[in-house]
Design an enzyme around this catalytic site. Structure first.
Site, PDB file in Angstrom:
ATOM      1  N   TYR A  33       1.147  -0.917  -0.451  1.00  0.00           N
ATOM      2  CA  TYR A  33      -0.345   0.195   0.135  1.00  0.00           C
ATOM      3  C   TYR A  33       0.841   1.048  -0.021  1.00  0.00           C
ATOM      4  O   TYR A  33       2.223   1.424  -0.259  1.00  0.00           O
ATOM      5  CB  TYR A  33      -1.195   0.147   1.554  1.00  0.00           C
ATOM      6  CG  TYR A  33      -0.360   0.229   2.173  1.00  0.00           C
ATOM      7  CD1 TYR A  33       0.530  -0.567   3.343  1.00  0.00           C
ATOM      8  CD2 TYR A  33      -0.635   1.335   2.755  1.00  0.00           C
ATOM      9  CE1 TYR A  33       1.250  -0.417   4.064  1.00  0.00           C
ATOM     10  CE2 TYR A  33       0.258   1.989   4.684  1.00  0.00           C
ATOM     11  CZ  TYR A  33       0.146   1.225   5.422  1.00  0.00           C
ATOM     12  OH  TYR A  33       1.505   1.441   6.102  1.00  0.00           O
ATOM     13  N   LYS A 148       6.342  -2.532   1.555  1.00  0.00           N
ATOM     14  CA  LYS A 148       5.304  -1.483   2.765  1.00  0.00           C
ATOM     15  C   LYS A 148       3.760  -2.253   2.473  1.00  0.00           C
ATOM     16  O   LYS A 148       3.300  -2.212   2.010  1.00  0.00           O
ATOM     17  CB  LYS A 148       5.247  -0.465   1.996  1.00  0.00           C
ATOM     18  CG  LYS A 148       3.574   0.898   1.996  1.00  0.00           C
ATOM     19  CD  LYS A 148       4.679   2.017   2.724  1.00  0.00           C
ATOM     20  CE  LYS A 148       3.476   3.298   2.946  1.00  0.00           C
ATOM     21  NZ  LYS A 148       3.473   3.336   4.679  1.00  0.00           N
ATOM     22  N   GLU A 180      12.263   2.429  14.172  1.00  0.00           N
ATOM     23  CA  GLU A 180      11.417   3.161  14.109  1.00  0.00           C
ATOM     24  C   GLU A 180       9.985   3.855  14.482  1.00  0.00           C
ATOM     25  O   GLU A 180       9.923   2.893  15.369  1.00  0.00           O
ATOM     26  CB  GLU A 180      10.661   3.579  12.043  1.00  0.00           C
ATOM     27  CG  GLU A 180      10.314   2.049  12.189  1.00  0.00           C
ATOM     28  CD  GLU A 180       9.968   1.612  10.205  1.00  0.00           C
ATOM     29  OE1 GLU A 180       9.637   2.505   9.455  1.00  0.00           O
ATOM     30  OE2 GLU A 180       9.445   0.399  10.223  1.00  0.00           O
ATOM     31  N   LEU A 204      11.130   1.140   6.975  1.00  0.00           N
ATOM     32  CA  LEU A 204      10.189   1.648   5.970  1.00  0.00           C
ATOM     33  C   LEU A 204      11.227   2.722   5.294  1.00  0.00           C
ATOM     34  O   LEU A 204      12.222   3.341   6.190  1.00  0.00           O
ATOM     35  CB  LEU A 204       8.475   2.185   6.011  1.00  0.00           C
ATOM     36  CG  LEU A 204       8.112   2.263   4.566  1.00  0.00           C
ATOM     37  CD1 LEU A 204       8.130   0.651   3.968  1.00  0.00           C
ATOM     38  CD2 LEU A 204       7.311   2.856   4.267  1.00  0.00           C
TER      39      LEU A 204
HETATM   40  N1  PDD Z   1       2.846   5.335   6.743  1.00  0.00           N
HETATM   41  N2  PDD Z   1       7.854   3.291   8.912  1.00  0.00           N
HETATM   42  C1  PDD Z   1       6.483   2.937   9.329  1.00  0.00           C
HETATM   43  C2  PDD Z   1       6.411   1.597   9.774  1.00  0.00           C
HETATM   44  C3  PDD Z   1       4.875   3.628   8.129  1.00  0.00           C
HETATM   45  O1  PDD Z   1       4.096   3.342   7.834  1.00  0.00           O
HETATM   46  C4  PDD Z   1       5.280   4.917   7.258  1.00  0.00           C
HETATM   47  C5  PDD Z   1       4.258   5.374   6.750  1.00  0.00           C
HETATM   48  C6  PDD Z   1       6.573   5.611   7.337  1.00  0.00           C
HETATM   49  C7  PDD Z   1       6.964   7.016   6.784  1.00  0.00           C
HETATM   50  O2  PDD Z   1       6.957   6.786   5.369  1.00  0.00           O
HETATM   51  P1  PDD Z   1       6.536   8.116   4.508  1.00  0.00           P
HETATM   52  O3  PDD Z   1       6.750   9.384   4.758  1.00  0.00           O
HETATM   53  O4  PDD Z   1       6.538   7.492   2.692  1.00  0.00           O
HETATM   54  O5  PDD Z   1       4.877   7.980   4.630  1.00  0.00           O
HETATM   55  C8  PDD Z   1       7.199   4.969   8.523  1.00  0.00           C
HETATM   56  C9  PDD Z   1       1.757   5.934   6.556  1.00  0.00           C
HETATM   57  C10 PDD Z   1       1.574   7.223   6.857  1.00  0.00           C
HETATM   58  C11 PDD Z   1       0.739   4.197   7.118  1.00  0.00           C
HETATM   59  O6  PDD Z   1       0.609   3.662   7.254  1.00  0.00           O
HETATM   60  O7  PDD Z   1      -0.811   5.404   7.238  1.00  0.00           O
END
Ligand code: PDD
Length: 284
Positions: A33, A148, A180, A204
């Protein structure tokens, strides 16, 4: 009011959107996703999200279901049909429906779903002024966190543990080092240097992270990409997280220990301002 969602080539009211019970996303979490933010009706970092989607799919031997431009058209059409000013677009691609078998099926048609979430005032979240309280939890996820995937049960458990502790979120720790946040990348600031974990399979590769580090370097800030310990984080001058849904969000306490002055720090606050300003300029 009912949303219009996108399912496999069609725009339908959310009540009519259907996916097979044999979908491998449902049975095996065999899908990936993306979450892209929308500010003033425009997409933030669309190309970064499209590229990461392709990478996640490739790691699972799946192809992009369509090209970048077609994907962009769907994002924009959903923004238009749902009248989104500020909000999020969720996109999911699964391997599709097939009789239950652990092996990947031959020739399944991928399932492609997109929907919007309206978040008026997304960029003015009061939490940015208040700062987040974080707890630490062990990182018990699988070893390919760079993909992801939709298997988000452990992050959900982490968010629930944070909630039960009266905190906003959890940072995950492996071998004493922070990997993270449950849905964001984690940072500390010490003596003016921004420290965030290096890229690898353990985290991620955040799209917001890439942009924020670029902006930080452009603004002559010092950046170190390396693992940091939970103890270092508690003794840092500042801490913050980044994600598509929170942009740059200050962290003010970890496991009940105040970080720095216990209020949002100047580096996080400045980076949030720069990120929002630059991203709005580049939004499409
Ligand atoms: N989550 N690390 C994890 C485990 C994440 O699920 C996310 C993003 C990030 C940040 O990635 P980005 O900057 O590309 O959004 C880091 C999204 C926002 C979610 O699951 O809603």
């Amino acid at each position: 009011m009912s949303r219009t969602v996108y399912v496999n080539g069609e725009y339908v009211p959310e009540e009519e959107a259907k996916v097979s019970v044999f979908d491998r996303g449902f049975l095996f979490a065999d899908g990936v996703y993306e979450v892209t933010s929308v500010l003033d009706g425009k997409l933030i970092d669309f190309d970064g999200h499209a590229k990461r989607l392709e990478r996640s799919l490739n790691e699972l031997d799946m192809d992009m279901p369509m090209g970048r431009d077609a994907l962009l058209d769907i994002h924009r059409e959903l923004v238009r049909r749902n009248g989104i000013g500020d909000g999020l677009i969720y996109l999911q691609v699964t391997r599709g429906a097939a009789d239950r078998d652990f092996a990947y099926p031959e020739g399944a048609t991928p399932t492609v779903v997109l929907f919007t979430q309206a978040k008026p005032g997304l960029a003015d979240a009061p939490l940015a002024k208040e700062g987040m309280k974080i707890i630490s939890i062990p990182d018990l996820r699988w070893g390919r966190r760079d993909i992801k995937t939709v298997q988000l049960l452990y992050p959900s458990m982490g968010k629930m543990a944070a909630k039960a502790a009266g905190a906003h979120d959890a940072w995950m720790v492996e071998d004493d080092h922070v990997t993270e946040g449950t849905s964001n990348n984690a940072y500390i600031v010490k003596d003016g240097t921004i420290v965030t974990r290096h890229l690898g399979n353990e985290i991620l590769h955040g799209i917001t992270r890439a942009a924020v580090l670029r902006f930080a370097r452009e603004a002559q800030m010092q950046v170190e990409e390396r693992a940091f310990t939970l103890e270092e984080a508690k003794q840092a001058d500042e801490a913050f997280v980044t994600s598509a849904s929170t942009f740059v969000m200050p962290v003010v306490s970890i496991d009940g220990v105040a970080v720095g002055e216990g209020v949002p720090g100047p580096v996080a606050t400045r980076l949030r301002d720069i990120y929002l300003e630059e991203s709005r300029k580049a939004a499409i």
